[in-house]
Design an enzyme around this catalytic site. Structure first.
Site, mmCIF file in Angstrom:
data_model
loop_
_atom_site.group_PDB
_atom_site.id
_atom_site.type_symbol
_atom_site.label_atom_id
_atom_site.label_comp_id
_atom_site.label_asym_id
_atom_site.label_seq_id
_atom_site.Cartn_x
_atom_site.Cartn_y
_atom_site.Cartn_z
ATOM 1 N N ASP A 51 9.686 71.667 -2.980
ATOM 2 C CA ASP A 51 8.846 72.753 -2.462
ATOM 3 C C ASP A 51 9.438 73.281 -1.153
ATOM 4 O O ASP A 51 9.283 72.666 -0.100
ATOM 5 C CB ASP A 51 7.423 72.239 -2.241
ATOM 6 C CG ASP A 51 6.505 73.270 -1.595
ATOM 7 O OD1 ASP A 51 6.907 74.455 -1.510
ATOM 8 O OD2 ASP A 51 5.389 72.887 -1.183
ATOM 9 N N GLU A 131 26.004 61.385 22.217
ATOM 10 C CA GLU A 131 25.447 60.332 23.058
ATOM 11 C C GLU A 131 23.966 60.120 22.754
ATOM 12 O O GLU A 131 23.286 61.030 22.258
ATOM 13 C CB GLU A 131 25.629 60.697 24.536
ATOM 14 C CG GLU A 131 27.090 60.857 24.938
ATOM 15 C CD GLU A 131 27.278 61.566 26.269
ATOM 16 O OE1 GLU A 131 28.326 61.341 26.908
ATOM 17 O OE2 GLU A 131 26.385 62.354 26.663
ATOM 18 N N GLU A 220 27.360 55.561 23.549
ATOM 19 C CA GLU A 220 28.172 56.498 22.774
ATOM 20 C C GLU A 220 29.012 55.726 21.768
ATOM 21 O O GLU A 220 29.574 54.680 22.083
ATOM 22 C CB GLU A 220 29.082 57.322 23.684
ATOM 23 C CG GLU A 220 29.957 58.330 22.949
ATOM 24 C CD GLU A 220 30.833 59.152 23.876
ATOM 25 O OE1 GLU A 220 32.031 59.309 23.592
ATOM 26 O OE2 GLU A 220 30.294 59.617 24.920
#
Length: 474
Positions: A51, A131, A220
């Site tokens: 949908d 990050e 990171e």
């Protein structure tokens, strides 16, 4: 990989469910799970219905039927589900089989196709550095009579005096003091390593991971570059695995650009380059930072169109809380080699001809990666086509710390837009470069601007807690 390969994989891995995923306008993955016993060759030919009217920014209720067409090259086994599940990314089609022009993944693919028609090169490669923060607790609420947020982390600078640890173990990370410390200051080595293990298990080539600058668990992980659409697929996988690994450890990960006031935010620095077959086109020994003139013009396109581009690469009101001076944020629309205060940086350490690339440092992870990478490529290609020279336009190179320049010198440097609305104004005024080759459409851009203006308005009309500190006793 063929359809038969996928069906064989389902049997080999005792897959119980096939999770068909697509991406909406916001860049968040959506999914529908189908019993593996119901997945046949016809499933890949006919697709999976859904949908479209229930997905913000897609279709009206009067035209809601849409189809997910699986891309079998994206299949991987979900590492988190209790019931063995195979994940497959999909393209969105209309019921009559047409590619849906509001599907972000289709836009990314059209950008790659457009590159091949230009004669500039054959392939664009992208590598994002996305990050994120890992918190131990997050609470927020917004309503008629209250509005607040509160986050906490065992690493946070504000917890040097906390007693609830059963004896404070110290070793907290100071504000702006979190870049690559070892344990016991860095408490998140194992959780990042587990994230990397799962990312590698699902097909990503991991280059490194480390703690980032901010207090309170900023991190990171870098994974290997790939072509535009594949890299966007990989980034969705990356965010999914980071978020769910954090949850398994009883923590929560966020890619929000600026979750903390007074410390560095989280960016998504995006590296890009263009190749012709196996030949890198951005390298020229002896040029500025060993860049070719093509690469210089690519940078010119990025910087010239940056105000409009930022509406797509930094598409949240929170993005502009990060894009302020003083927190390593790339607010200056200039380029430089190795200089992190510039919006465009050319990495120069340990770079080979094939590794020669351009780093656009402004984006963040609220961006839809399919749209952001496609828009960056289109801006760069426009710069190449029109030979936009950033040197002639005053965009650099600037090889000194811009933050330490005098106000008089800084006044000559263009800055990023100050708000999401300003960036959307720029996009409305400058979007012809996106329409080239039918990559983006006018309908898409108009719909996108309306969608994002709605977000901006929802924030602007709400009462901010700091307004009580400023004005309650007026």
């Amino acid at each position: 990989m063929s359809v038969q390969n996928v069906l064989d994989l389902i049997k080999e891995k005792n897959i119980e469910w096939v999770d068909f995923r697509f991406v909406g306008l916001s860049g968040k993955a959506q999914h529908i799970s189908v019993p593996a016993s119901e997945v046949e060759e016809e499933t890949f030919e006919n697709g999976v219905a859904f949908d479209g009217s229930s997905i913000h920014g897609f279709r009206g209720i009067e035209e809601s039927d849409m189809v997910m067409m699986p891309d079998i090259e994206t299949a991987y086994v979900d590492p988190f589900t209790a019931h063995a599940t195979l994940v497959i990314m999909c393209n969105i089609h209309t019921p009559d089989g047409e590619r849906y022009d509001r599907d972000p993944r289709a836009i990314a693919q059209k950008a790659e196709e457009f590159l091949q028609t230009t004669g500039v090169g054959t392939t664009a490669y992208f590598a994002p550095e996305s990050e994120f923060f890992i918190f131990d607790d997050v609470r927020y609420e917004t309503g008629m009579n209250k509005s607040f947020f509160e986050v906490d982390s065992e690493e946070a600078a504000w917890n040097t005096g906390r007693k609830e640890e059963g004896g404070n173990l110290g070793n907290k990370i100071p504000v702006k003091g979190g870049y690559v410390p070892v344990a016991p200051v860095d408490t998140q080595q194992d959780i990042r390593s587990e994230m990397c293990r799962l990312l590698a298990e699902t097909g990503l080539r991991i280059e490194r991971h480390h703690h980032e600058v901010a207090t309170a668990g900023q991190a990171e992980i870098n994974f290997r570059f790939d072509t535009l659409t594949k890299t966007a697929d990989n980034l969705l996988k990356y965010k999914y695995i980071v978020a769910n690994t954090a949850r398994q450890y009883g923590k929560v990960a966020t890619f929000m650009p600026k979750p903390l006031f007074g410390d560095n935010g989280s960016g998504m620095h995006v590296h890009s380059s263009i190749f012709n077959g196996d030949t890198p086109l951005f390298y020229e020994k002896g040029g500025y930072a060993n860049l070719s003139e093509m690469a210089i013009h690519y940078i010119g396109g990025i910087l010239y169109h940056a105000p409009a581009l930022i509406a797509i690469t930094n598409p949240s009101t929170n993005s502009f809380k990060r894009l302020v001076p003083g927190y390593e944020a790339p607010v200056n629309l200039v380029f430089s080699k190795g200089n992190r205060s510039a919006a465009v940086r050319i990495p120069i350490a340990a770079v080979t001809p094939k590794g020669c690339r351009v780093e656009f440092r402004t984006p963040d992870s609220t961006a839809n990666p399919y749209l952001a990478f496609a828009a960056m490529l289109m801006a760069g290609l426009d710069g190449i086509k029109k030979k936009i020279d950033p040197r002639a336009l005053g965009y650099g190179p600037f090889d000194k710390n811009i933050y330490e320049m005098s106000d008089e010198d800084k006044a000559e440097i263009r800055s990023v837009p100050g708000t999401l609305d300003e960036a959307l104004d720029a996009l409305e005024a400058d979007n012809d470069f996106l329409l080239e080759g039918g990559v983006f459409t006018k309908d898409f851009i108009d719909n996108y601007v309306d969608f994002k203006r709605g977000e901006a308005k929802s924030v602007s009309i709400r009462i901010h807690p700091h307004e009580y500190a400023l004005y309650f006793d007026c």
